[in-house]
Write a protein that holds these residues in place. Structure first.
Motif, short mmCIF file in Angstrom:
data_model
loop_
_atom_site.label_atom_id
_atom_site.label_comp_id
_atom_site.label_asym_id
_atom_site.label_seq_id
_atom_site.Cartn_x
_atom_site.Cartn_y
_atom_site.Cartn_z
N MET A 1 65.71 3.05 6.66
CA MET A 1 66.20 2.42 7.77
C MET A 1 67.42 3.62 7.70
SD MET A 1 69.71 -0.80 7.24
CE MET A 1 70.27 0.20 7.16
N ARG A 2 68.01 3.25 9.65
CA ARG A 2 68.49 4.56 10.17
C ARG A 2 70.17 3.87 9.43
NH1 ARG A 2 67.54 7.82 14.32
NH2 ARG A 2 69.37 8.30 13.22
N VAL A 3 71.10 4.38 9.30
CA VAL A 3 72.24 4.67 9.62
C VAL A 3 73.01 4.24 10.23
CG1 VAL A 3 75.14 4.74 7.20
CG2 VAL A 3 72.43 4.62 6.57
N LYS A 4 73.43 3.32 11.21
CA LYS A 4 73.89 3.02 11.97
C LYS A 4 75.49 3.77 12.45
CE LYS A 4 70.08 1.54 14.73
NZ LYS A 4 69.93 -0.07 15.21
N ILE A 5 76.37 3.43 11.04
CA ILE A 5 77.89 3.17 10.86
C ILE A 5 78.02 4.62 10.12
CG2 ILE A 5 79.47 2.75 9.09
CD1 ILE A 5 78.02 0.12 10.03
N ARG A 6 79.20 5.58 10.23
CA ARG A 6 79.48 7.14 10.21
C ARG A 6 81.44 7.20 10.22
NH1 ARG A 6 76.43 9.36 15.64
NH2 ARG A 6 74.73 9.06 14.94
N LYS A 7 81.08 7.42 9.25
CA LYS A 7 82.49 7.80 8.49
C LYS A 7 83.48 7.78 9.76
CE LYS A 7 85.23 11.44 5.08
NZ LYS A 7 85.14 12.17 5.49
N GLY A 8 84.90 7.51 9.35
CA GLY A 8 85.80 6.80 10.76
C GLY A 8 85.63 6.05 11.87
N ASP A 9 84.11 5.21 11.43
CA ASP A 9 84.44 4.46 12.09
C ASP A 9 85.24 2.83 12.56
OD1 ASP A 9 81.84 5.05 13.99
OD2 ASP A 9 80.46 4.17 12.08
N THR A 10 85.51 2.37 12.66
CA THR A 10 86.24 1.22 12.89
C THR A 10 85.04 -0.13 12.47
OG1 THR A 10 88.22 1.57 13.51
CG2 THR A 10 87.93 -0.30 13.39
N VAL A 11 85.13 -0.82 11.63
CA VAL A 11 83.67 -2.15 10.91
C VAL A 11 84.70 -2.50 10.84
CG1 VAL A 11 81.55 -0.92 10.14
CG2 VAL A 11 83.73 -1.01 8.74
N GLU A 12 83.83 -4.72 11.13
CA GLU A 12 84.53 -5.34 10.75
C GLU A 12 83.67 -5.71 9.65
OE1 GLU A 12 86.17 -8.05 14.24
OE2 GLU A 12 85.34 -9.69 13.12
N VAL A 13 84.57 -6.65 8.55
CA VAL A 13 83.58 -7.39 7.89
C VAL A 13 82.84 -8.92 8.23
CG1 VAL A 13 83.39 -7.84 4.97
CG2 VAL A 13 84.53 -6.21 6.16
N ILE A 14 81.65 -8.72 7.86
CA ILE A 14 81.34 -9.88 8.67
C ILE A 14 80.89 -11.34 7.61
CG2 ILE A 14 80.51 -9.35 10.45
CD1 ILE A 14 77.86 -8.97 9.79
N SER A 15 80.72 -10.59 6.75
CA SER A 15 80.26 -11.49 5.22
C SER A 15 80.72 -10.56 3.65
CB SER A 15 78.35 -11.99 4.75
OG SER A 15 77.96 -10.47 5.36
N GLY A 16 80.74 -11.30 2.92
CA GLY A 16 80.67 -11.07 1.64
C GLY A 16 81.74 -11.56 0.39
N ARG A 17 82.81 -11.20 0.34
CA ARG A 17 84.18 -11.96 -0.68
C ARG A 17 85.27 -12.69 0.24
NH1 ARG A 17 86.71 -8.62 -5.07
NH2 ARG A 17 87.98 -7.56 -3.58
N ARG A 18 85.30 -13.71 -0.18
CA ARG A 18 86.25 -14.95 1.76
C ARG A 18 87.41 -13.69 1.49
NH1 ARG A 18 88.36 -20.56 -0.42
NH2 ARG A 18 85.57 -21.26 -0.28
#
Ligand SMILES: [Zn+2]
Length: 110
Positions: A1-18
């Protein structure tokens, strides 16, 4: 799987701990082999540290907080242009792969 997320990106948590869901933060580390990322202020963990000597310096005991890694599938890249969590497509341009927002078609790489 190619990782499309890189260091320095802003991400949003969509699942996981509440308590982490919906949080946005900067990616501070990508672990491609494990398929995990470390995101600033997400999945905070506490570790008790006893007094230790390292290279002649004494670290005081106490509780240190640090970010634990989370599964890469639990986060979505936030497009810097439309500031929505989005999927990206990889395209080739001048022999380099660039990431393109599937919502607004902005090129995400700097
Ligand atoms: Zn976009």
């Amino acid at each position: 799987m190619r990782v499309k997320i890189r260091k320095g990106d802003t991400v949003e948590v969509i699942s996981g701990r509440r308590i982490d869901k919906g949080k946005r933060g900067e990616v501070i580390k990508v672990l491609p082999k494990q398929g995990r990322v470390v995101v600033q202020d997400v999945n905070m963990r506490r570790k008790h540290q006893s007094q230790v000597q390292t290279q002649g310096r004494t670290m005081s005991p106490g509780i240190i907080e640090f970010e634990g890694s989370i599964d890469i599938s639990n986060v979505m890249l936030v497009c810097p242009k439309c500031s929505e969590p989005t999927r990206v497509s990889l395209q080739r341009q001048d022999g380099e792969s660039i990431r393109v927002c599937k919502r607004c078609e902005a090129i995400i790489d700097n």
